[in-house]
Each structure stands twice: as structure tokens, then as C-alpha cells.
Design a protein around this motif. Structure first.
Motif, mmCIF file in Angstrom:
data_model
loop_
_atom_site.group_PDB
_atom_site.id
_atom_site.type_symbol
_atom_site.label_atom_id
_atom_site.label_comp_id
_atom_site.label_asym_id
_atom_site.label_seq_id
_atom_site.Cartn_x
_atom_site.Cartn_y
_atom_site.Cartn_z
ATOM 1 N N ARG A 19 0.913 -1.112 0.046
ATOM 2 C CA ARG A 19 0.160 0.004 -0.013
ATOM 3 C C ARG A 19 0.753 1.370 -0.194
ATOM 4 N NH1 ARG A 19 -3.681 -3.130 3.233
ATOM 5 N NH2 ARG A 19 -5.557 -3.468 2.017
ATOM 6 N N ALA A 20 1.899 1.043 0.676
ATOM 7 C CA ALA A 20 2.949 2.478 0.960
ATOM 8 C C ALA A 20 3.430 2.698 -0.354
ATOM 9 C CB ALA A 20 3.905 2.242 2.002
ATOM 10 N N LEU A 21 3.831 1.612 -0.873
ATOM 11 C CA LEU A 21 4.702 1.969 -2.391
ATOM 12 C C LEU A 21 3.681 2.494 -3.563
ATOM 13 C CD1 LEU A 21 6.750 -1.380 -2.462
ATOM 14 C CD2 LEU A 21 7.664 1.172 -2.419
ATOM 15 N N VAL A 22 2.398 1.910 -3.309
ATOM 16 C CA VAL A 22 1.525 2.364 -4.325
ATOM 17 C C VAL A 22 1.232 3.789 -4.110
ATOM 18 C CG1 VAL A 22 -0.779 2.157 -5.196
ATOM 19 C CG2 VAL A 22 0.341 0.022 -4.751
ATOM 20 N N ARG A 23 0.860 4.198 -2.795
ATOM 21 C CA ARG A 23 0.873 5.523 -2.600
ATOM 22 C C ARG A 23 1.951 6.270 -2.987
ATOM 23 N NH1 ARG A 23 -1.213 3.548 2.245
ATOM 24 N NH2 ARG A 23 0.837 3.964 3.286
ATOM 25 N N ALA A 24 3.189 5.832 -2.978
ATOM 26 C CA ALA A 24 4.502 6.713 -3.372
ATOM 27 C C ALA A 24 4.640 6.607 -4.722
ATOM 28 C CB ALA A 24 5.683 6.178 -2.641
ATOM 29 N N GLY A 25 3.597 6.029 -5.546
ATOM 30 C CA GLY A 25 3.530 6.006 -7.035
ATOM 31 C C GLY A 25 4.329 4.992 -7.767
ATOM 32 N N TRP A 26 4.589 3.722 -7.126
ATOM 33 C CA TRP A 26 5.280 2.777 -7.581
ATOM 34 C C TRP A 26 3.930 1.714 -8.198
ATOM 35 C CZ3 TRP A 26 10.301 0.612 -6.687
ATOM 36 C CH2 TRP A 26 11.471 1.526 -6.135
ATOM 37 N N GLN A 27 4.419 0.692 -9.126
ATOM 38 C CA GLN A 27 3.543 -0.210 -9.286
ATOM 39 C C GLN A 27 4.181 -1.509 -8.550
ATOM 40 O OE1 GLN A 27 3.149 -0.596 -13.512
ATOM 41 N NE2 GLN A 27 5.119 -1.449 -13.697
ATOM 42 N N VAL A 28 3.397 -2.481 -8.121
ATOM 43 C CA VAL A 28 3.993 -3.486 -7.097
ATOM 44 C C VAL A 28 3.485 -4.875 -7.776
ATOM 45 C CG1 VAL A 28 3.898 -4.383 -4.908
ATOM 46 C CG2 VAL A 28 3.857 -2.049 -5.165
ATOM 47 N N ILE A 29 4.521 -5.879 -7.586
ATOM 48 C CA ILE A 29 4.140 -7.372 -7.861
ATOM 49 C C ILE A 29 3.969 -7.802 -6.411
ATOM 50 C CG2 ILE A 29 4.879 -9.428 -8.676
ATOM 51 C CD1 ILE A 29 6.870 -7.513 -10.572
ATOM 52 N N ALA A 30 2.768 -8.101 -6.146
ATOM 53 C CA ALA A 30 2.289 -8.714 -4.610
ATOM 54 C C ALA A 30 2.573 -10.208 -4.683
ATOM 55 C CB ALA A 30 1.075 -8.007 -4.169
ATOM 56 N N PRO A 70 3.059 -9.579 -16.679
ATOM 57 C CA PRO A 70 2.485 -8.715 -17.802
ATOM 58 C C PRO A 70 3.519 -7.708 -18.368
ATOM 59 C CG PRO A 70 1.417 -8.221 -15.769
ATOM 60 C CD PRO A 70 2.570 -9.219 -15.455
ATOM 61 N N ASP A 71 3.155 -6.999 -19.431
ATOM 62 C CA ASP A 71 3.844 -6.018 -20.035
ATOM 63 C C ASP A 71 3.688 -4.660 -18.961
ATOM 64 O OD1 ASP A 71 4.318 -7.272 -22.420
ATOM 65 O OD2 ASP A 71 2.707 -6.454 -23.637
ATOM 66 N N GLY A 72 4.849 -4.123 -18.797
ATOM 67 C CA GLY A 72 4.934 -3.017 -17.960
ATOM 68 C C GLY A 72 5.399 -3.328 -16.607
ATOM 69 N N PHE A 73 5.354 -4.665 -16.262
ATOM 70 C CA PHE A 73 5.708 -5.039 -14.864
ATOM 71 C C PHE A 73 7.338 -5.700 -14.749
ATOM 72 C CE2 PHE A 73 1.615 -4.343 -13.852
ATOM 73 C CZ PHE A 73 1.250 -3.908 -12.570
ATOM 74 N N GLY A 74 8.079 -5.800 -15.730
ATOM 75 C CA GLY A 74 9.092 -6.335 -15.833
ATOM 76 C C GLY A 74 10.280 -5.712 -15.463
ATOM 77 N N GLY A 75 10.157 -4.382 -15.487
ATOM 78 C CA GLY A 75 11.553 -3.454 -14.582
ATOM 79 C C GLY A 75 11.441 -3.414 -13.323
ATOM 80 N N ILE A 76 11.660 -4.392 -12.521
ATOM 81 C CA ILE A 76 11.842 -4.567 -11.146
ATOM 82 C C ILE A 76 13.083 -3.698 -10.690
ATOM 83 C CG2 ILE A 76 11.938 -5.981 -9.214
ATOM 84 C CD1 ILE A 76 10.408 -8.212 -10.816
ATOM 85 N N ALA A 77 12.830 -2.710 -10.079
ATOM 86 C CA ALA A 77 13.827 -1.837 -9.397
ATOM 87 C C ALA A 77 14.782 -2.842 -8.721
ATOM 88 C CB ALA A 77 13.354 -0.766 -8.539
#
Length: 81
Positions: A19-30, A70-77
Motif C-alpha cells: 500500500r505504501a509503495l502504491v501511494r508513493a507512485g510505484w507499481q507492485v508485484i504482490a 505482464p507488459d509494464g511490470f518487468g522492470g523491477i527496481a
């Protein structure tokens, strides 16, 4: 957009971190083992949360989850290839 992977996102610190990461503008693989809890979490955040149901002690399941993002989620920091 930056992407993070959060293990044990079905409750406690993992859920709060998602939840905190999403609020901070990240997308998350949960990730976690309880699909229904992950599905609820994803529903709260629209397309910003992708779920992957597996046990992190299973290396093959982890590899499969990462290989089938899925597309768009591959660039894990911070991910090392």
C-alpha cells in the motif's frame, strides 16, 4: 514507473509495504500464498498491483512468476539478471 516486488503481501508488513509503495507512485508485484487476499489487494489499487500466487521457498515457482509478468511490470527496481 518503478516496479517493486513484495513478498508476503497477504498481511502485515508485506501488505502495508504494498500500500505504501502504491501511494508513493510505484507499481507492485504482490506475492503470497493466499490468492483471495492478494486479489482483494489488487482490486483496491486497480492496475498498479499485479499478483503472483506462489511460495517463495519454491525457486521454480519464483522463476515462473517473474518470467510470466505482464507488459509494464518487468522492470523491477534493483533486479539482477
Amino acid at each position: 514507473m518503478k516496479t517493486a516486488i513484495v513478498t508476503a503481501a497477504t498481511s502485515g508488513i508485506g501488505e502495508a509495504t504494498t500500500r505504501a509503495l502504491v501511494r508513493a507512485g510505484w507499481q507492485v508485484i504482490a506475492t503470497g500464498r493466499r490468492a483471495e487476499r492478494l486479489e482483494r489487494l489488487a482490486a483496491e489499487h486497480g492496475g498498479r498491483v499485479h499478483i503472483a500466487v506462489f511460495d517463495v521457498t519454491d525457486p521454480a515457482a519464483l522463476d515462473h512468476a517473474l518470467d510470466s509478468l505482464p507488459d509494464g511490470f518487468g522492470g523491477i527496481a534493483g533486479r539482477r539478471e
